[in-house]
Motif scaffolding. Structure first.
Motif, PDB file in Angstrom:
ATOM      1  N   THR A  12       0.831  -1.204   0.000  1.00 38.24           N
ATOM      2  CA  THR A  12       0.000   0.000   0.000  1.00 38.24           C
ATOM      3  C   THR A  12       0.861   1.249   0.000  1.00 38.24           C
ATOM      4  O   THR A  12       0.585   2.206  -0.731  1.00 38.24           O
ATOM      5  N   CYS A  13       1.918   1.255   0.806  1.00 39.57           N
ATOM      6  CA  CYS A  13       2.827   2.407   0.843  1.00 39.57           C
ATOM      7  C   CYS A  13       3.478   2.630  -0.515  1.00 39.57           C
ATOM      8  O   CYS A  13       3.550   3.759  -1.006  1.00 39.57           O
ATOM      9  N   ARG A  14       3.942   1.554  -1.125  1.00 35.24           N
ATOM     10  CA  ARG A  14       4.564   1.662  -2.445  1.00 35.24           C
ATOM     11  C   ARG A  14       3.577   2.234  -3.465  1.00 35.24           C
ATOM     12  O   ARG A  14       3.909   3.119  -4.248  1.00 35.24           O
ATOM     13  N   GLU A  15       2.357   1.728  -3.444  1.00 34.71           N
ATOM     14  CA  GLU A  15       1.338   2.206  -4.385  1.00 34.71           C
ATOM     15  C   GLU A  15       1.000   3.675  -4.143  1.00 34.71           C
ATOM     16  O   GLU A  15       0.799   4.429  -5.089  1.00 34.71           O
ATOM     17  N   LYS A  35      14.585  12.289  -2.875  1.00 32.37           N
ATOM     18  CA  LYS A  35      15.918  12.004  -2.346  1.00 32.37           C
ATOM     19  C   LYS A  35      15.811  11.014  -1.201  1.00 32.37           C
ATOM     20  O   LYS A  35      16.642  10.136  -1.063  1.00 32.37           O
ATOM     21  N   THR A  36      14.801  11.190  -0.390  1.00 32.18           N
ATOM     22  CA  THR A  36      14.555  10.264   0.718  1.00 32.18           C
ATOM     23  C   THR A  36      13.056  10.104   0.898  1.00 32.18           C
ATOM     24  O   THR A  36      12.280  10.954   0.479  1.00 32.18           O
ATOM     25  N   ILE A  37      12.706   9.029   1.519  1.00 33.94           N
ATOM     26  CA  ILE A  37      11.312   8.796   1.862  1.00 33.94           C
ATOM     27  C   ILE A  37      11.301   8.101   3.214  1.00 33.94           C
ATOM     28  O   ILE A  37      12.182   7.296   3.515  1.00 33.94           O
ATOM     29  N   ARG A  38      10.335   8.439   4.029  1.00 33.22           N
ATOM     30  CA  ARG A  38      10.280   7.882   5.377  1.00 33.22           C
ATOM     31  C   ARG A  38       8.839   7.512   5.704  1.00 33.22           C
ATOM     32  O   ARG A  38       7.916   8.251   5.388  1.00 33.22           O
ATOM     33  N   PHE A  39       8.669   6.352   6.296  1.00 29.25           N
ATOM     34  CA  PHE A  39       7.372   5.906   6.761  1.00 29.25           C
ATOM     35  C   PHE A  39       7.440   5.754   8.267  1.00 29.25           C
ATOM     36  O   PHE A  39       8.395   5.193   8.789  1.00 29.25           O
ATOM     37  N   ASP A  40       6.450   6.269   8.948  1.00 29.93           N
ATOM     38  CA  ASP A  40       6.377   6.152  10.399  1.00 29.93           C
ATOM     39  C   ASP A  40       5.157   5.337  10.779  1.00 29.93           C
ATOM     40  O   ASP A  40       4.102   5.459  10.146  1.00 29.93           O
ATOM     41  N   PHE A  41       5.294   4.532  11.814  1.00 31.59           N
ATOM     42  CA  PHE A  41       4.168   3.772  12.343  1.00 31.59           C
ATOM     43  C   PHE A  41       3.310   4.696  13.197  1.00 31.59           C
ATOM     44  O   PHE A  41       3.805   5.381  14.074  1.00 31.59           O
ATOM     45  N   ILE A  42       2.030   4.733  12.894  1.00 33.02           N
ATOM     46  CA  ILE A  42       1.062   5.481  13.688  1.00 33.02           C
ATOM     47  C   ILE A  42       0.041   4.463  14.183  1.00 33.02           C
ATOM     48  O   ILE A  42      -0.581   3.776  13.376  1.00 33.02           O
ATOM     49  N   PRO A  43      -0.140   4.343  15.502  1.00 28.49           N
ATOM     50  CA  PRO A  43      -1.108   3.364  16.011  1.00 28.49           C
ATOM     51  C   PRO A  43      -2.516   3.663  15.494  1.00 28.49           C
ATOM     52  O   PRO A  43      -2.881   4.823  15.278  1.00 28.49           O
ATOM     53  N   ARG A  44      -3.274   2.620  15.277  1.00 29.11           N
ATOM     54  CA  ARG A  44      -4.639   2.771  14.798  1.00 29.11           C
ATOM     55  C   ARG A  44      -5.449   3.720  15.683  1.00 29.11           C
ATOM     56  O   ARG A  44      -6.235   4.526  15.206  1.00 29.11           O
TER      57      ARG A  44
END
Length: 87
Positions: A12-15, A35-44
């Motif tokens: 899903t993130c890639r899409e 240049k960069t990409i960052r994904f952070d976990f956010i609790p439901r």
């Protein structure tokens, strides 16, 4: 078929990133370079709106771009989250 919730979220993130790139190309006729990409976990519990949207769209077998607002079934949650104090 996806083997795990983690794999589904990664896809899903890639899409989502690819969709953003495509939308930028259409809007500005430019190639977007990250240049960069960052994904952070956010609790439901901290992002109920996203959970409602994902759950309802799966149930309804819908696809939707959330440009300009949310579907009617998520309006009250969107309002509640916009009024919430920032962390």
């Amino acid at each position: 078929m996806v083997d795990s919730a983690f794999a589904a979220k990664a896809i899903t993130c890639r899409e989502a990133v690819q969709m953003g790139i495509n939308m930028q190309k259409e809007k500005y006729l430019l190639t977007v370079v990250f240049k960069t990409i960052r994904f952070d976990f956010i609790p439901r519990s901290a992002n109920s709106l996203a959970h409602i949207l994902a759950t309802e769209m799966l149930k309804r077998k819908e696809e939707s771009y959330l440009i300009g607002g949310v579907p009617y079934y998520a309006e009250s949650q969107a309002r509640n989250e916009s009024l919430r104090e920032p962390d």
